[in-house]
Design a protein around this motif. Structure first.
Motif, PDB file in Angstrom:
ATOM      1  N   UNK A 118      58.688  37.640  52.606  1.00 47.03           N
ATOM      2  CA  UNK A 118      59.414  37.158  51.429  1.00 47.03           C
ATOM      3  C   UNK A 118      59.175  38.142  50.286  1.00 47.03           C
ATOM      4  N   UNK A 119      60.266  38.635  49.705  1.00 48.06           N
ATOM      5  CA  UNK A 119      60.163  39.632  48.639  1.00 48.06           C
ATOM      6  C   UNK A 119      60.956  39.197  47.418  1.00 48.06           C
ATOM      7  N   UNK A 120      60.524  39.672  46.267  1.00 51.44           N
ATOM      8  CA  UNK A 120      61.250  39.532  45.008  1.00 51.44           C
ATOM      9  C   UNK A 120      61.574  40.938  44.535  1.00 51.44           C
ATOM     10  N   UNK A 121      62.858  41.211  44.374  1.00 51.77           N
ATOM     11  CA  UNK A 121      63.303  42.541  43.938  1.00 51.77           C
ATOM     12  C   UNK A 121      62.751  43.648  44.839  1.00 51.77           C
ATOM     13  N   UNK A 122      62.738  43.407  46.154  1.00 47.71           N
ATOM     14  CA  UNK A 122      62.335  44.436  47.101  1.00 47.71           C
ATOM     15  C   UNK A 122      60.840  44.586  47.309  1.00 47.71           C
ATOM     16  N   UNK A 123      60.031  43.778  46.631  1.00 52.07           N
ATOM     17  CA  UNK A 123      58.575  43.867  46.768  1.00 52.07           C
ATOM     18  C   UNK A 123      57.991  42.490  47.028  1.00 52.07           C
ATOM     19  N   UNK A 124      56.870  42.473  47.723  1.00 55.21           N
ATOM     20  CA  UNK A 124      56.096  41.248  47.869  1.00 55.21           C
ATOM     21  C   UNK A 124      55.355  41.068  46.547  1.00 55.21           C
ATOM     22  N   UNK A 125      55.453  39.906  45.958  1.00 48.49           N
ATOM     23  CA  UNK A 125      54.773  39.682  44.680  1.00 48.49           C
ATOM     24  C   UNK A 125      53.815  38.500  44.787  1.00 48.49           C
ATOM     25  N   UNK A 126      52.688  38.643  44.098  1.00 48.42           N
ATOM     26  CA  UNK A 126      51.699  37.565  44.025  1.00 48.42           C
ATOM     27  C   UNK A 126      51.227  37.445  42.586  1.00 48.42           C
ATOM     28  N   UNK A 127      50.689  36.265  42.263  1.00 50.03           N
ATOM     29  CA  UNK A 127      50.108  36.041  40.941  1.00 50.03           C
ATOM     30  C   UNK A 127      48.609  36.273  41.026  1.00 50.03           C
ATOM     31  N   UNK A 128      47.976  36.598  39.902  1.00 51.91           N
ATOM     32  CA  UNK A 128      46.520  36.829  39.909  1.00 51.91           C
ATOM     33  C   UNK A 128      45.751  35.499  39.950  1.00 51.91           C
ATOM     34  N   UNK A 129      45.805  34.818  41.094  1.00 51.09           N
ATOM     35  CA  UNK A 129      45.158  33.520  41.276  1.00 51.09           C
ATOM     36  C   UNK A 129      44.275  33.549  42.521  1.00 51.09           C
ATOM     37  N   UNK A 130      43.469  32.504  42.683  1.00 50.87           N
ATOM     38  CA  UNK A 130      42.606  32.392  43.863  1.00 50.87           C
ATOM     39  C   UNK A 130      43.391  32.084  45.126  1.00 50.87           C
ATOM     40  N   UNK A 131      44.581  31.530  44.970  1.00 47.17           N
ATOM     41  CA  UNK A 131      45.350  31.123  46.143  1.00 47.17           C
ATOM     42  C   UNK A 131      46.738  31.768  46.168  1.00 47.17           C
ATOM     43  N   UNK A 132      46.749  33.088  45.995  1.00 53.61           N
ATOM     44  CA  UNK A 132      48.009  33.835  46.047  1.00 53.61           C
ATOM     45  C   UNK A 132      48.515  33.816  47.493  1.00 53.61           C
ATOM     46  N   UNK A 133      49.788  33.485  47.665  1.00 54.62           N
ATOM     47  CA  UNK A 133      50.332  33.308  49.007  1.00 54.62           C
ATOM     48  C   UNK A 133      51.377  34.361  49.337  1.00 54.62           C
ATOM     49  N   UNK A 134      51.243  34.910  50.533  1.00 51.52           N
ATOM     50  CA  UNK A 134      52.228  35.843  51.080  1.00 51.52           C
ATOM     51  C   UNK A 134      52.937  35.081  52.193  1.00 51.52           C
ATOM     52  N   UNK A 135      54.275  35.031  52.137  1.00 51.97           N
ATOM     53  CA  UNK A 135      55.053  34.276  53.118  1.00 51.97           C
ATOM     54  C   UNK A 135      55.977  35.200  53.905  1.00 51.97           C
ATOM     55  N   UNK A 136      56.320  34.735  55.094  1.00 57.34           N
ATOM     56  CA  UNK A 136      57.257  35.491  55.912  1.00 57.34           C
ATOM     57  C   UNK A 136      57.893  34.615  56.964  1.00 57.34           C
ATOM     58  N   UNK A 137      58.872  35.191  57.645  1.00 56.68           N
ATOM     59  CA  UNK A 137      59.531  34.514  58.749  1.00 56.68           C
ATOM     60  C   UNK A 137      59.577  35.439  59.952  1.00 56.68           C
ATOM     61  N   UNK A 138      59.697  34.825  61.114  1.00 53.46           N
ATOM     62  CA  UNK A 138      59.690  35.598  62.341  1.00 53.46           C
ATOM     63  C   UNK A 138      60.477  34.883  63.413  1.00 53.46           C
ATOM     64  N   UNK A 139      60.998  35.646  64.366  1.00 53.28           N
ATOM     65  CA  UNK A 139      61.613  35.021  65.527  1.00 53.28           C
ATOM     66  C   UNK A 139      60.649  35.058  66.716  1.00 53.28           C
TER      67      UNK A 139
END
Length: 170
Positions: free
Chosen positions: A39-60
């Motif tokens: 999951x990207x915003x404006x072509x980049x993966x973005x996270x917030x400076x928090x303890x529980x920053x989440x990176x999401x994705x999808x797959x087949x």
């Protein structure tokens, strides 16, 4: 027209071709083109400076498939880091990994790599971004029935009662 040798040669040739097609065709393995996207915003993966920053994705990939998510600092990001997490592809094809970015400053950059076994299946650039400002609104309207206002709820109740009386008289 046909002699015994020619017929035998043709029969042998047909047998070899059919056997080759059966054995060769059975041995052909089609490469599976699994896709994984982040999951990207404006072509980049973005996270917030928090303890529980989440990176999401999808797959087949199949549900239950395990993936390794690696985050490595890039550019002049300080302090340098390498963060990893193991995730499992869900029934819906989604996966997510949580990382602690509470000590990272905004604009810190990193590379996200998704690995399936020993194969890299996705890669993207990432950045720590500031959390969006939230605005508060004074929402003082209350509803006794979720999704409906008081007038609509009373009107529906009156209509149901009238309908029941009409049906009860017949």
């Amino acid at each position: 027209m046909f002699d015994g040798t020619g017929l035998l040669s043709r029969a042998l040739l047909v047998s070899v071709v059919l056997l080759g097609a059966i054995v060769g065709g059975g041995a052909v393995v089609t490469a599976q083109d699994d896709s994984v996207s982040l999951h990207k915003d404006d072509g980049r993966v973005t996270v917030y400076p928090t303890e529980d920053a989440t990176i999401r994705g999808t797959s087949d990939l199949s549900a239950g498939e395990n993936l390794s998510i690696r985050l490595r600092s890039s550019g002049d990001t300080q302090p340098r880091f390498l963060k990893t997490d193991q995730v499992t592809v869900g029934e819906d094809g989604n996966f997510s990994a949580t990382f602690d970015f509470s000590e990272m400053s905004t604009n810190a950059t990193f590379t996200v790599t998704v690995v399936d076994g020993s194969e890299t299946v996705a890669e993207a650039e990432g950045e720590v971004v500031s959390e969006p400002e939230t605005t508060t609104t004074d929402d003082s309207t209350e509803s006794l029935v979720p999704g409906f206002g008081v007038v609509a709820a009373v009107g529906a109740l009156v209509a149901l009662t009238a309908g029941a009386l009409v049906v009860g008289r017949h």
